[in-house]
Design a protein around this motif. Structure first.
Motif, PDB file in Angstrom:
ATOM      1  N   PRO A  20      14.451  28.255 -53.173  1.00 11.56           N
ATOM      2  CA  PRO A  20      14.929  28.808 -54.452  1.00 11.56           C
ATOM      3  C   PRO A  20      16.131  28.073 -55.013  1.00 11.56           C
ATOM      4  N   ALA A  21      16.903  27.405 -54.149  1.00 11.84           N
ATOM      5  CA  ALA A  21      18.082  26.673 -54.623  1.00 11.84           C
ATOM      6  C   ALA A  21      17.723  25.428 -55.418  1.00 11.84           C
ATOM      7  N   ASP A  22      16.444  25.044 -55.432  1.00 12.63           N
ATOM      8  CA  ASP A  22      16.017  23.865 -56.189  1.00 12.63           C
ATOM      9  C   ASP A  22      15.595  24.218 -57.613  1.00 12.63           C
ATOM     10  N   TYR A  23      15.739  25.478 -58.008  1.00 13.98           N
ATOM     11  CA  TYR A  23      15.294  25.921 -59.329  1.00 13.98           C
ATOM     12  C   TYR A  23      16.475  26.480 -60.118  1.00 13.98           C
ATOM     13  N   ALA A  24      16.333  26.465 -61.432  1.00 14.10           N
ATOM     14  CA  ALA A  24      17.428  26.883 -62.308  1.00 14.10           C
ATOM     15  C   ALA A  24      17.716  28.376 -62.181  1.00 14.10           C
ATOM     16  N   ASN A  25      16.659  29.199 -62.141  1.00 13.75           N
ATOM     17  CA  ASN A  25      16.835  30.648 -62.119  1.00 13.75           C
ATOM     18  C   ASN A  25      15.901  31.277 -61.096  1.00 13.75           C
ATOM     19  N   VAL A  26      16.248  32.471 -60.639  1.00 15.54           N
ATOM     20  CA  VAL A  26      15.388  33.249 -59.757  1.00 15.54           C
ATOM     21  C   VAL A  26      15.295  34.669 -60.313  1.00 15.54           C
ATOM     22  N   ILE A  27      14.115  35.292 -60.098  1.00 10.74           N
ATOM     23  CA  ILE A  27      13.858  36.636 -60.613  1.00 10.74           C
ATOM     24  C   ILE A  27      13.241  37.459 -59.486  1.00 10.74           C
ATOM     25  N   PRO A  28      13.811  38.624 -59.127  1.00 10.34           N
ATOM     26  CA  PRO A  28      13.204  39.468 -58.097  1.00 10.34           C
ATOM     27  C   PRO A  28      11.836  39.992 -58.555  1.00 10.34           C
ATOM     28  N   ILE A  29      10.890  40.035 -57.621  1.00 13.72           N
ATOM     29  CA  ILE A  29       9.561  40.612 -57.884  1.00 13.72           C
ATOM     30  C   ILE A  29       9.536  41.994 -57.253  1.00 13.72           C
ATOM     31  N   ARG A  30       9.325  43.025 -58.062  1.00  7.42           N
ATOM     32  CA  ARG A  30       9.328  44.400 -57.562  1.00  7.42           C
ATOM     33  C   ARG A  30       7.898  44.819 -57.219  1.00  7.42           C
ATOM     34  N   THR A  31       7.693  45.204 -55.967  1.00 10.46           N
ATOM     35  CA  THR A  31       6.393  45.665 -55.501  1.00 10.46           C
ATOM     36  C   THR A  31       6.547  47.063 -54.921  1.00 10.46           C
ATOM     37  N   SER A  32       5.463  47.831 -54.959  1.00 11.85           N
ATOM     38  CA  SER A  32       5.455  49.181 -54.411  1.00 11.85           C
ATOM     39  C   SER A  32       4.225  49.341 -53.533  1.00 11.85           C
ATOM     40  N   GLY A  33       4.443  49.622 -52.262  1.00 13.99           N
ATOM     41  CA  GLY A  33       3.321  49.747 -51.339  1.00 13.99           C
ATOM     42  C   GLY A  33       2.990  48.407 -50.700  1.00 13.99           C
ATOM     43  N   GLU A  34       1.775  48.323 -50.208  1.00 12.08           N
ATOM     44  CA  GLU A  34       1.325  47.112 -49.534  1.00 12.08           C
ATOM     45  C   GLU A  34       0.055  46.588 -50.198  1.00 12.08           C
ATOM     46  N   SER A  35      -0.072  45.274 -50.246  1.00 12.81           N
ATOM     47  CA  SER A  35      -1.271  44.642 -50.792  1.00 12.81           C
ATOM     48  C   SER A  35      -1.329  43.215 -50.278  1.00 12.81           C
TER      49      SER A  35
END
Length: 470
Positions: A20-35
């Motif tokens: 992730p340090a090689d990219y300009a921005n990071v965005i959290p991905i919100r998940t609920s449960g398992e898949s």
């Protein structure tokens, strides 16, 4: 299936060793449960942060900082919820413990050759001295081979002042029972014209064949209990069209705007599919060419025509009649837009473009939480072999199976502008050394040649100076 996901995962780790340090921005991905797989819609922050025309400067990382298999794809159907709902057989089980004498309960189960239930009957021996209402029920979920998410109960009486609690267990063989809900509550109360009614019992998706409801409170008995089971499935598809205002500018690259050429920029660059041009004057008409480019300052040869149509604005009896939306031919994201008019226009038209956000799909390799990295001048995600994994999942869970839907949190800076600057090419010392050797060798050869030429000239001069023999 695990082997297939592992193979795809190994390909992911081998194909991309970035972080992730090689990219300009990071965005959290919100998940609920398992898949096993997730998908989410790309929002405006992703389009604004990506500098690659095809959005290939994106990556999804797990909690260990490893890139996971992903792909970006459009989908054809709108998001929807599909609900399967049906009544299920309910069998009341006598409760001999409340009867006053011993009662033996026997459950008779009869199946056909395919294993389907043909008869389910509770038989008891002994005569309880007092008739009692049932406190336990058995439900058959044969109609839901892919599981259920909830139960909805109903009953004949009482219809007021009822709070009932249940323990819910499930089984496939009527012998071993798993606890699904230890304290499910249903309510039916009416007071002063206000009515509170809750008859649903939520369950984690279960594929067990039978459910057993045990009344755990000592409230009023439920007469004529019946049940419906339901399963809700979320189907993801393409998002509705979103509209973006184009900003008019006076110059783009080598071009200046004039009365027949109008220039615009889009922020962010989006995969536009439609355009709406509103002329600024009443009773005006213009033949327009719409040209687009993925570059911020496109050169003359970088414009591609994406549409041609007639724009008009007519005013009649106070009503405005104008052209509708025009479809754009498929192409990459548009950052610069240009209108060429066959005739001069009094002012730049107002332009909006429509686009359908793409969806990113990724396999949940490793542990979450997962992170979306956006924007890089050098990193590009490879073509992961995701499709075989999806085919395997659909073969197991049905052709209508879709990855679970996640969403994005707030974007935050990672490497920032540093990640967007092209990496400096390292000095190729071998190349320079080779050229030095070649130039040196050429100089030596040239020096030898000059020396030989000088020696040959001096020899001929001495021969000419010798006197003639007598």
């Amino acid at each position: 299936m695990k082997r297939l996901l592992l193979c795809v995962g190994l390909t992911a780790q081998a194909g991309m060793a970035a972080s992730p340090a090689d990219y300009a921005n990071v965005i959290p991905i919100r998940t609920s449960g398992e898949s096993a797989a997730w998908q989410f819609e790309l929002d405006s922050s992703v389009y604004a942060g990506s500098v690659d025309p095809d959005l290939r400067d994106l990556a999804v990382f797990n909690a260990a900082g490893q890139a996971v298999p992903m792909t970006i794809r459009p989908v054809e159907l709108p998001d929807s919820q599909v609900e399967q709902r049906a009544s299920v057989p309910v069998l009341a089980l006598p409760d001999g413990r409340r009867g006053g004498t011993g009662v033996d309960l026997h459950l008779v189960v009869e199946r056909d050759a395919a294993g389907r239930l043909r008869r389910l009957e509770a038989q008891s021996t002994g005569e309880p001295t007092v008739a009692v209402e049932p406190r336990e029920w058995l439900l058959d979920l044969a109609a839901f081979d892919r599981g259920i998410d909830y139960l909805e109960l109903d009953w004949d009486a009482p219809r007021d002042k009822l709070i009932a609690r249940f323990e819910v267990r499930g089984s496939n063989d009527l012998q071993r029972w798993d606890l699904l809900n230890a304290d499910a509550t249903v309510v039916m109360i009416e007071q002063d014209g206000a009515r509170i009614e809750r008859r649903n019992i939520d369950l984690s998706t279960t594929r067990l064949r039978y459910l057993r409801l045990l009344r755990t409170d000592d409230g009023l008995p439920l007469a004529g209990l019946r049940a419906e089971a339901g399963r809700t499935r979320h189907v993801a598809g393409s998002a509705r069209v979103q509209w973006l205002q184009a900003a008019s500018v006076e110059r783009l690259g080598e071009l200046d705007a004039d009365k027949t050429r109008f220039l615009y920029v889009l922020n962010p660059a989006v995969p536009a599919t439609d355009v709406k041009v509103n002329l600024s004057s009443d009773n005006a008409v213009a033949q327009l060419d719409v040209l687009a480019s993925a570059d911020e300052a496109p050169a003359s040869g970088r414009w591609v025509r994406r549409a041609r149509f007639v724009a008009f604005r007519l005013l009649q009896d106070g009503d405005v009649i104008d052209n509708g939306f025009a479809a754009l031919t498929p192409g990459p994201r548009i950052r610069s837009l240009r209108l060429d008019s066959a005739t001069p226009l009094a002012a730049p038209p107002d332009v909006v473009v429509g686009y359908r956000p793409a969806r990113l799909l990724f396999l949940a390799e490793g542990n979450g939480p997962f992170l979306l990295a956006v924007g890089s001048a050098s990193e590009r995600y490879p073509d992961y072999p995701i499709e075989p994994a999806l085919v395997s999942l659909r073969s197991r869970f049905g052709p209508e199976w879709q990855p679970a839907v996640a969403d994005l949190g707030d974007s935050r800076a990672s490497a920032g502008a540093k990640a967007l600057r092209p990496a400096q090419q390292p000095v190729n010392w071998k190349r320079w050394l080779l050229w030095s050797v070649l130039i040196g060798a050429a100089a030596v050869v040239g020096g030898i040649a000059i020396s030989l030429l000088r020696g040959s000239g001096e020899g001929r001069g001495e021969e000419r100076q010798q006197p003639p023999e007598e």
